[in-house]
Design an enzyme around this catalytic site. Structure first.
Site, PDB file in Angstrom:
ATOM      1  N   ASP A 139       0.848  -1.193  -0.048  1.00  0.00           N
ATOM      2  CA  ASP A 139      -0.085   0.002   0.046  1.00  0.00           C
ATOM      3  C   ASP A 139       1.013   1.223   0.045  1.00  0.00           C
ATOM      4  O   ASP A 139       1.900   1.303   0.432  1.00  0.00           O
ATOM      5  CB  ASP A 139      -0.909   0.209   1.212  1.00  0.00           C
ATOM      6  CG  ASP A 139      -1.840  -0.963   1.229  1.00  0.00           C
ATOM      7  OD1 ASP A 139      -2.296  -1.435   0.161  1.00  0.00           O
ATOM      8  OD2 ASP A 139      -2.324  -1.369   2.333  1.00  0.00           O
ATOM      9  N   TYR A 140       0.311   2.452  -0.356  1.00  0.00           N
ATOM     10  CA  TYR A 140       0.901   3.658  -0.417  1.00  0.00           C
ATOM     11  C   TYR A 140       1.781   4.081   0.876  1.00  0.00           C
ATOM     12  O   TYR A 140       2.726   4.411   0.961  1.00  0.00           O
ATOM     13  CB  TYR A 140      -0.197   4.666  -0.690  1.00  0.00           C
ATOM     14  CG  TYR A 140       0.290   6.068  -1.027  1.00  0.00           C
ATOM     15  CD1 TYR A 140       0.878   6.454  -2.004  1.00  0.00           C
ATOM     16  CD2 TYR A 140      -0.020   7.071  -0.242  1.00  0.00           C
ATOM     17  CE1 TYR A 140       1.525   7.769  -2.262  1.00  0.00           C
ATOM     18  CE2 TYR A 140       0.232   8.610  -0.448  1.00  0.00           C
ATOM     19  CZ  TYR A 140       1.179   8.828  -1.121  1.00  0.00           C
ATOM     20  OH  TYR A 140       1.498   9.928  -1.714  1.00  0.00           O
TER      21      TYR A 140
END
Ligand code: URA
Length: 236
Positions: free
Chosen positions: A101-102
């Site tokens: 994820d970011y």
């Protein structure tokens, strides 16, 4: 001789699956002729053109990156955010194997070797991934048992995993949890915690198969050794 879709993915253009779509959609030609059959075989003497570009065989490159927060795990981003590719100094068309994820930090592999990527991404491969999570609240023993034996996410039960409380900080009411999973579903760890009402504050991937982050700081990377690449292939 090699199947056309394998030839394309091995050249580092894209995954085998994507190569099949390109062939079926008439985007691939061999020696000047558009090919739409998946069974076609080619070799290094054939001129293969994909989306108008002559396919050149790149040398295979393999990187282990310590991904920082606020970096996206894809080749490009339409919102102009920094990608994992921006952090690596190469001209090869590498891409990440799987995603973080970011806001997730930690280990991520990148390569232009479609064959290895297919092996590691295949659900039957059960590659072990180890995470360290900071979550809100006290992580109860019975919840560790539930998450370890499997919970329903989107109607599908997660495979056996390991969730273990490492420490609890009373002052901030946060728990630190060691997590080992073998699947790679979207936002899997965060969603597993969320299924029992826990918010994930921080998430770091510390291990991917036998590889860890030793010697690297956030944002740094190194190339994999030939031995490590062979070991990854042997996870077959
Ligand atoms: N699980 C998540 O929820 N996020 C990641 O980035 C990796 C695993």
């Amino acid at each position: 001789m090699e199947r056309l879709q394998k030839f394309i993915s091995n050249a580092g253009v894209c995954s085998r699956r994507k190569a099949e779509d390109l062939i079926l959609n008439g985007k691939v030609s061999v020696n000047g002729e558009v090919i739409r059959e998946l069974g076609t075989k080619v070799n290094g003497n054939d001129t293969v053109i994909v989306n108008g570009e002559i396919l050149k065989h790149e040398l295979k490159e393999y990187y282990l990156l310590y991904k920082p927060r606020e970096v996206i795990s894809s080749v490009s981003d339409d919102k102009g955010r920094k990608t994992v590719i921006d952090l690596i100094d190469t001209k090869a068309r590498i891409y990440p194997i799987g995603r973080l994820d970011y806001d997730t930090t930690g280990i991520i592999l990148l390569t232009n070797d479609g064959e290895l990527s297919n092996i590691l991404m295949h659900p039957s491969r059960n590659v072990t991934k180890e995470y360290y999570a900071k979550i809100k609240g006290f992580f109860r023993k019975e919840d560790a048992i539930k998450l370890s034996s499997g919970v329903n996410l989107d109607g599908v039960k997660t495979k056996p995993a390991k969730f273990k409380l490492d420490k609890y900080d009373k002052k901030s009411d946060t728990s630190y949890v060691k997590v080992i999973i073998t699947e790679g579903r979207n936002h899997q760890v965060r969603n597993m915690f969320m299924s029992l009402g826990y918010d994930t504050i921080k998430l770091k991937r510390e291990r991917y198969a036998f590889l860890d982050l030793k010697g690297l700081k956030s944002g740094e990377y190194r190339e994999l050794s030939t031995h490590e690449v062979k070991q990854l292939y042997s996870l077959k």
